[in-house]
Design an enzyme around this catalytic site. Structure first.
Site, mmCIF file in Angstrom:
data_model
loop_
_atom_site.group_PDB
_atom_site.id
_atom_site.type_symbol
_atom_site.label_atom_id
_atom_site.label_comp_id
_atom_site.label_asym_id
_atom_site.label_seq_id
_atom_site.Cartn_x
_atom_site.Cartn_y
_atom_site.Cartn_z
ATOM 1 N N HIS A 197 -43.244 10.333 -23.756
ATOM 2 C CA HIS A 197 -43.307 11.749 -21.730
ATOM 3 C C HIS A 197 -42.694 12.975 -22.580
ATOM 4 O O HIS A 197 -42.791 13.762 -21.541
ATOM 5 C CB HIS A 197 -43.390 11.019 -20.952
ATOM 6 C CG HIS A 197 -41.822 10.688 -20.680
ATOM 7 N ND1 HIS A 197 -40.995 11.042 -20.440
ATOM 8 C CD2 HIS A 197 -40.738 9.703 -21.080
ATOM 9 C CE1 HIS A 197 -39.688 10.649 -19.939
ATOM 10 N NE2 HIS A 197 -39.182 10.339 -20.583
ATOM 11 N N CYS A 320 -25.822 13.795 -10.283
ATOM 12 C CA CYS A 320 -26.037 13.347 -8.742
ATOM 13 C C CYS A 320 -25.786 11.254 -8.775
ATOM 14 O O CYS A 320 -27.304 11.141 -9.489
ATOM 15 C CB CYS A 320 -27.202 13.532 -7.934
ATOM 16 S SG CYS A 320 -27.363 12.931 -6.053
HETATM 17 N N1 PLP Z 1 -32.335 10.930 -25.287
HETATM 18 C C1 PLP Z 1 -32.623 11.600 -25.169
HETATM 19 C C2 PLP Z 1 -31.701 13.465 -25.197
HETATM 20 C C3 PLP Z 1 -32.843 12.403 -23.423
HETATM 21 O O1 PLP Z 1 -33.432 13.819 -23.507
HETATM 22 C C4 PLP Z 1 -34.006 11.507 -23.045
HETATM 23 C C5 PLP Z 1 -34.863 11.733 -21.451
HETATM 24 O O2 PLP Z 1 -34.213 12.822 -20.477
HETATM 25 C C6 PLP Z 1 -33.554 9.934 -23.766
HETATM 26 C C7 PLP Z 1 -33.086 9.763 -24.539
HETATM 27 C C8 PLP Z 1 -34.345 8.468 -22.813
HETATM 28 O O3 PLP Z 1 -35.405 8.812 -22.924
HETATM 29 P P1 PLP Z 1 -36.923 7.417 -22.159
HETATM 30 O O4 PLP Z 1 -36.918 7.952 -20.413
HETATM 31 O O5 PLP Z 1 -38.242 7.426 -22.734
HETATM 32 O O6 PLP Z 1 -35.870 6.807 -22.097
#
Ligand code: PLP
Length: 378
Positions: A197, A320
């Site tokens: 995503h 938050c």
């Molecule tokens: N690692 C990082 C650096 C992220 O930015 C995110 C999502 O915001 C994730 C892991 C987690 O990914 P997911 O939303 O697919 O669980």
């Protein structure tokens, strides 16, 4: 509406939606009958495509339910697999990891006896002191690019130093895939996490790249799918959509990075000129779409509410929790003063961002910050 939260998630690409819809009725890809074989062929193709696009072998591609799941499986799994053979319970991690990694590392310390050596960022959000990697550990973990600030980290140097110490390295490349030149084999990582995503694929679809050896010990137990690392019936439609999104994202990567970096640089310059006392948090190297700014004295909640009322969607730099804003762990690790960090705003540009979006924010922001500063002074 002006959507400036592409680092949180970015709209699905039409190519991904088409692939998703096309394969929505796919059955269990492990089925030993013709519809199962047909689903299996779609899954195999998605696996091959992703492997080719990310510099991995198809067998190294593990489909997961999210980036979070990929991080958990890799970090906990490598720790469990290596702790005894490595003869150490040491774990190396940075203090600015996403909570998917951070909470896993903390849990290893709390429940599995890990001793954590933390790597700290500098004031701009970059990890420069990598010396903790020179002492052998059961596992080391580091992000390719930070989700809050966009700071791009020296992952290749980290991989070299971890390898020299015989330590497997997990790289959280969730923010980097689609923007940085991510090649799994060249990176030197043992495992690498990505999330669909973030590059225009569906939410709830992650990728774990895992070398044949050392392989993480299974964290989830079940039917043995995905080399036993992520058991459960694989979502064929999500895998096909993820591959389609990745292909398109990488085809557009260089041109889109150049467009976004130019738009972002002008954006920051104009905000700095229009809003008194604006701090730019992160110097290069940083992701092309990230504008992380701090407006000392402004109250995060007021900023977000005022922007939202104007149809501008952005994210605060503060965390938050239960309605109470506090300095994010990333800004805290960087040594940012509370007053500055509580007024942090993360504006992340992406594929759908236009020059008109930037114009609108530049026009509205001075009054928004003035009001948010008034709220902060009450
Ligand atoms: N690692 C990082 C650096 C992220 O930015 C995110 C999502 O915001 C994730 C892991 C987690 O990914 P997911 O939303 O697919 O669980």
């Amino acid at each position: 509406m002006v959507y400036l939260d592409h680092a949180a998630t970015t709209p699905m690409r039409q190519a991904a939606i088409d692939a998703w819809v096309e394969h929505a009725a796919a059955v269990n890809p492990g089925g030993q009958y013709s519809s199962g074989r047909a689903a299996g062929a779609v899954l195999a193709q998605a696996r091959e495509d992703i492997a080719e696009l990310l510099g991995a072998d198809p067998v190294e591609v593990i489909f997961t339910g999210s980036g979070t799941e990929a991080d958990n499986i890799a970090v906990r799994g490598l720790y469990r697999a290596r702790r005894e053979a490595a003869g150490t319970n040491r774990v190396v991690a940075s203090t600015i990891e996403h909570s998917a990694v951070l909470e896993t590392v903390k849990s290893l310390a709390q429940t599995e006896g890990a001793e954590v050596a933390w790597m700290e960022p500098d004031r701009g959000g970059h990890l420069r002191d990598l010396s903790a990697l020179d002492t052998p550990a059961a596992v080391a973990t580091m992000m390719w690019a930070n989700n809050e600030t966009g700071a791009v980290q020296p992952v290749r140097e980290a991989a070299e130093r971890a390898a020299a110490a015989g330590t497997p390295l997990h790289i959280d490349a969730v923010q980097a895939v689609g923007k940085e030149d991510v090649h799994f084999h060249d990176s030197g990582a043992t495992t690498l996490a990505a999330s669909a995503h973030k590059f225009g694929g569906p939410r709830g679809s992650g990728i774990l790249l895992a070398r044949r050896s050392p392989v993480p010990a299974p964290v989830l137990l079940g039917g043995g799918q995905e080399r036993g690392l992520r058991p459960g019936t694989v979502d064929v439609a999500a895998a096909a959509a993820t591959a389609a999104a990745l292909r398109e994202a990488l085809a557009e990567r260089e041109a889109e990075n150049a467009r976004l970096a130019k738009l972002r640089d002008e954006f920051i310059e104009r905000i700095v000129a229009a809003v008194p006392n604006t701090l730019v948090t992160t110097p290069e190297p940083r992701l092309p779409g990230h504008a992380h700014l701090m407006f000392p004295g402004a109250e995060a909640e007021s900023m977000l509410m005022l922007l939202d009322s104007l149809g501008i969607e952005a994210s605060a730099g503060s965390a938050c929790s239960a309605g109470v804003h506090r300095l994010s762990h990333v800004l805290e690790a960087m040594g940012v003063a509370t007053e500055d960090g509580m007024g942090a705003l993360r504006l992340t540009l992406g594929r759908t961002t236009t020059a008109a979006d930037v114009d609108k924010v530049v026009a509205e922001l001075p009054a928004v910050i003035e009001r948010a500063r008034l709220a902060g002074s009450l």
